[in-house]
Enzyme design. Structure first.
Site, PDB file in Angstrom:
ATOM      1  N   GLY A   1       0.911  -1.206   0.153  1.00 48.61           N
ATOM      2  CA  GLY A   1       0.100   0.045   0.046  1.00 48.61           C
ATOM      3  C   GLY A   1       0.695   1.017   0.140  1.00 48.61           C
ATOM      4  O   GLY A   1       0.138   2.402   0.189  1.00 48.61           O
TER       5      GLY A   1
ATOM      6  N   ARG B   1       2.363   2.840  -2.436  1.00 46.35           N
ATOM      7  CA  ARG B   1       2.112   3.449  -3.658  1.00 46.35           C
ATOM      8  C   ARG B   1       1.056   2.826  -4.777  1.00 46.35           C
ATOM      9  O   ARG B   1       0.767   1.965  -4.416  1.00 46.35           O
ATOM     10  CB  ARG B   1       3.588   3.799  -4.343  1.00 46.35           C
ATOM     11  CG  ARG B   1       4.220   2.413  -4.811  1.00 46.35           C
ATOM     12  CD  ARG B   1       5.347   2.669  -5.594  1.00 46.35           C
ATOM     13  NE  ARG B   1       6.241   1.591  -6.070  1.00 46.35           N
ATOM     14  CZ  ARG B   1       6.869   0.874  -5.339  1.00 46.35           C
ATOM     15  NH1 ARG B   1       7.253   1.412  -4.167  1.00 46.35           N
ATOM     16  NH2 ARG B   1       7.111  -0.341  -5.755  1.00 46.35           N
TER      17      ARG B   1
ATOM     18  N   VAL C   1       5.486 -10.233   1.988  1.00 41.61           N
ATOM     19  CA  VAL C   1       4.508 -11.088   1.831  1.00 41.61           C
ATOM     20  C   VAL C   1       4.916 -12.336   1.292  1.00 41.61           C
ATOM     21  O   VAL C   1       4.199 -13.425   1.514  1.00 41.61           O
ATOM     22  CB  VAL C   1       3.294 -10.537   1.271  1.00 41.61           C
ATOM     23  CG1 VAL C   1       2.703  -9.298   1.605  1.00 41.61           C
ATOM     24  CG2 VAL C   1       3.775 -10.253  -0.337  1.00 41.61           C
TER      25      VAL C   1
ATOM     26  N   TYR D   1       4.718 -13.471 -14.611  1.00 42.12           N
ATOM     27  CA  TYR D   1       3.455 -12.800 -13.969  1.00 42.12           C
ATOM     28  C   TYR D   1       2.270 -13.323 -14.385  1.00 42.12           C
ATOM     29  O   TYR D   1       1.310 -13.320 -13.438  1.00 42.12           O
ATOM     30  CB  TYR D   1       3.994 -11.402 -14.854  1.00 42.12           C
ATOM     31  CG  TYR D   1       3.025 -10.114 -14.171  1.00 42.12           C
ATOM     32  CD1 TYR D   1       3.388  -9.495 -12.758  1.00 42.12           C
ATOM     33  CD2 TYR D   1       1.804  -9.804 -14.823  1.00 42.12           C
ATOM     34  CE1 TYR D   1       2.380  -8.489 -12.391  1.00 42.12           C
ATOM     35  CE2 TYR D   1       1.031  -8.770 -14.472  1.00 42.12           C
ATOM     36  CZ  TYR D   1       1.308  -8.071 -13.198  1.00 42.12           C
ATOM     37  OH  TYR D   1       0.568  -7.093 -12.821  1.00 42.12           O
TER      38      TYR D   1
ATOM     39  N   ILE E   1      -2.475   0.330 -15.732  1.00 44.69           N
ATOM     40  CA  ILE E   1      -3.096   1.265 -14.706  1.00 44.69           C
ATOM     41  C   ILE E   1      -1.668   2.440 -14.585  1.00 44.69           C
ATOM     42  O   ILE E   1      -0.524   1.632 -14.574  1.00 44.69           O
ATOM     43  CB  ILE E   1      -3.496   0.903 -13.412  1.00 44.69           C
ATOM     44  CG1 ILE E   1      -4.418  -0.011 -13.632  1.00 44.69           C
ATOM     45  CG2 ILE E   1      -3.892   1.897 -12.427  1.00 44.69           C
ATOM     46  CD1 ILE E   1      -5.860   0.335 -14.191  1.00 44.69           C
TER      47      ILE E   1
HETATM   48  P1  NDP Z   1       3.614  -0.523  -7.659  1.00 45.54           P
HETATM   49  O1  NDP Z   1       5.210  -1.295  -8.237  1.00 45.54           O
HETATM   50  O2  NDP Z   1       3.526   0.825  -7.949  1.00 45.54           O
HETATM   51  O3  NDP Z   1       3.721  -1.027  -6.342  1.00 45.54           O
HETATM   52  C1  NDP Z   1       3.846  -2.092  -5.625  1.00 45.54           C
HETATM   53  C2  NDP Z   1       3.726  -2.303  -4.085  1.00 45.54           C
HETATM   54  O4  NDP Z   1       3.953  -3.778  -3.773  1.00 45.54           O
HETATM   55  C3  NDP Z   1       4.651  -1.482  -3.313  1.00 45.54           C
HETATM   56  O5  NDP Z   1       3.778  -0.792  -2.461  1.00 45.54           O
HETATM   57  C4  NDP Z   1       5.635  -2.299  -3.042  1.00 45.54           C
HETATM   58  O6  NDP Z   1       6.285  -1.756  -1.702  1.00 45.54           O
HETATM   59  C5  NDP Z   1       4.792  -3.543  -2.423  1.00 45.54           C
HETATM   60  N1  NDP Z   1       5.637  -4.873  -2.550  1.00 45.54           N
HETATM   61  C6  NDP Z   1       6.220  -5.272  -3.693  1.00 45.54           C
HETATM   62  N2  NDP Z   1       6.680  -6.691  -3.086  1.00 45.54           N
HETATM   63  C7  NDP Z   1       6.278  -6.785  -1.835  1.00 45.54           C
HETATM   64  C8  NDP Z   1       6.351  -7.914  -0.674  1.00 45.54           C
HETATM   65  N3  NDP Z   1       7.259  -8.842  -1.163  1.00 45.54           N
HETATM   66  N4  NDP Z   1       5.845  -7.618   0.310  1.00 45.54           N
HETATM   67  C9  NDP Z   1       5.175  -6.502   0.726  1.00 45.54           C
HETATM   68  N5  NDP Z   1       4.985  -5.457  -0.265  1.00 45.54           N
HETATM   69  C10 NDP Z   1       5.525  -5.533  -1.348  1.00 45.54           C
HETATM   70  O7  NDP Z   1       2.723  -1.536  -8.197  1.00 45.54           O
HETATM   71  P2  NDP Z   1       1.011  -1.071  -8.772  1.00 45.54           P
HETATM   72  O8  NDP Z   1       0.471  -0.326  -7.986  1.00 45.54           O
HETATM   73  O9  NDP Z   1       1.203  -0.886 -10.175  1.00 45.54           O
HETATM   74  O10 NDP Z   1       0.380  -2.672  -8.830  1.00 45.54           O
HETATM   75  C11 NDP Z   1      -0.353  -2.962  -7.816  1.00 45.54           C
HETATM   76  C12 NDP Z   1      -0.830  -4.382  -7.804  1.00 45.54           C
HETATM   77  O11 NDP Z   1      -1.781  -4.229  -8.918  1.00 45.54           O
HETATM   78  C13 NDP Z   1       0.154  -5.585  -8.289  1.00 45.54           C
HETATM   79  O12 NDP Z   1      -0.184  -6.689  -7.672  1.00 45.54           O
HETATM   80  C14 NDP Z   1       0.162  -5.627  -9.714  1.00 45.54           C
HETATM   81  O13 NDP Z   1       0.523  -6.614 -10.394  1.00 45.54           O
HETATM   82  C15 NDP Z   1      -1.278  -5.269  -9.990  1.00 45.54           C
HETATM   83  N6  NDP Z   1      -1.385  -4.827 -11.432  1.00 45.54           N
HETATM   84  C16 NDP Z   1      -0.947  -3.565 -11.894  1.00 45.54           C
HETATM   85  C17 NDP Z   1      -1.153  -2.997 -13.260  1.00 45.54           C
HETATM   86  C18 NDP Z   1      -0.672  -1.536 -13.541  1.00 45.54           C
HETATM   87  O14 NDP Z   1      -0.652  -1.531 -14.812  1.00 45.54           O
HETATM   88  N7  NDP Z   1      -0.080  -0.994 -12.683  1.00 45.54           N
HETATM   89  C19 NDP Z   1      -2.159  -3.782 -13.986  1.00 45.54           C
HETATM   90  C20 NDP Z   1      -2.644  -5.181 -13.527  1.00 45.54           C
HETATM   91  C21 NDP Z   1      -2.282  -5.514 -12.048  1.00 45.54           C
HETATM   92  P3  NDP Z   1       7.792  -1.809  -1.285  1.00 45.54           P
HETATM   93  O15 NDP Z   1       8.083  -0.760  -2.563  1.00 45.54           O
HETATM   94  O16 NDP Z   1       7.940  -1.178   0.038  1.00 45.54           O
HETATM   95  O17 NDP Z   1       8.308  -3.037  -1.712  1.00 45.54           O
END
Ligand code: NDP
Length: 242
Positions: free
Chosen positions: A9, A11, A60, A151, A184
């Site tokens: 959460g 970003r 996670v 993915y 997105i």
């Molecule tokens: P971002 O890369 O902007 O954000 C990802 C988030 O996941 C960050 O808060 C990051 O925190 C956290 N994160 C990554 N790895 C871990 C971990 N091992 N444990 C806990 N937190 C973790 O991604 P989006 O906002 O774009 O995507 C969010 C979700 O939506 C994802 O599941 C993505 O696959 C899905 N999605 C996104 C799309 C898009 O076009 N953007 C399209 C379809 C699906 P930190 O930096 O602290 O690690």
């Protein structure tokens, strides 16, 4: 007030989901793997809606870390009513050149991470006899995508897990659904080369990428009373791509 946990959460889509759930009156717990300062900023915006907001860092993909975090959350705040499995990563590469660790990293975080949280949080919700679980998958689970065999496998797996978890938890009044976003605008999609992004826009009926808030709205609906009889479903929110 009911507690909602949003993984990833700090970003992007997860931050928008946390803010929307806070706006709807949920206390929120924002998880991230490393970006604590960014997560704190999201929590501050959530608090502006008059709710409690907490930040907790754990990976996670690490089952024991999920277990410890959830035990602490239960003791210090309470059993969550909503779990949003949003944390996700990409490690793109064409299938024939993909390294084993690229495949394993994405499966560990995106699929096993969701399982860890589903299983552990599901057990808590079963005892509470209520809950809403929302898994953030991707439209690419249905379409496939060049350079994303890792993915798309993880995201398609989440669709199946959603259906199974809905069956296993339904008798205790818990719903389990998924949201499948298309493109997105976030840091994740910004990493894709511009020519590929421009080409992708041509395939979207609405002709543009979505905003994180447009996914948060669907999640908020699934967490709301209006969705009390929906379970096992995946709602695609992709601007008419698929
Ligand atoms: P971002 O890369 O902007 O954000 C990802 C988030 O996941 C960050 O808060 C990051 O925190 C956290 N994160 C990554 N790895 C871990 C971990 N091992 N444990 C806990 N937190 C973790 O991604 P989006 O906002 O774009 O995507 C969010 C979700 O939506 C994802 O599941 C993505 O696959 C899905 N999605 C996104 C799309 C898009 O076009 N953007 C399209 C379809 C699906 P930190 O930096 O602290 O690690």
């Amino acid at each position: 007030m009911s507690l909602a946990i949003v993984t990833g959460g700090s970003r992007g889509i997860g931050a928008a989901i946390a803010e929307k759930l806070a706006q709807d009156g949920f206390d929120v717990l924002i998880n991230c793997a490393s970006s604590v300062e960014k997560a704190e900023a999201v929590a501050e915006k959530c608090r502006a809606h008059g709710v409690n907001a907490y930040v907790k860092k754990w990976d996670v993909a690490d089952y024991d870390a999920c277990s410890t975090a959830l035990k602490e959350i239960k003791e210090e705040i309470g059993v969550p009513f909503v779990l949003v499995n949003n944390a996700g990563i990409t490690r793109d590469g064409l299938m024939v050149r993909m390294k084993e660790d690229q495949f394993d990293d994405v499966i560990r975080t995106n699929l096993k991470g969701a399982f860890n949280m589903l299983s552990l949080c599901g057990a808590m919700m079963m005892r509470a006899k209520q809950g809403r679980i929302i898994n953030i998958t991707s439209v690419s689970a249905f379409t496939g995508n060049y350079g994303q065999i890792n993915y798309t496998a993880a995201k398609a797996g989440m669709v199946g897990m959603t259906k199974t978890a809905a069956k296993e938890l339904g008798a205790r009044g818990i719903t389990v659904n998924a949201v499948a976003p298309g493109w997105i605008a976030t840091e994740m999609s910004d990493k894709v080369p511009e020519d590929i992004r421009e080409n992708a826009k041509k395939q979207i009926a609405l002709g543009r990428f979505g905003k994180p808030e447009e996914i948060a709205g669907v999640v908020a609906f699934l967490a709301s009373d209006a969705a009390s009889y929906i379970s096992g479903q995946t709602i695609i929110a992709d601007g008419g791509l698929y």
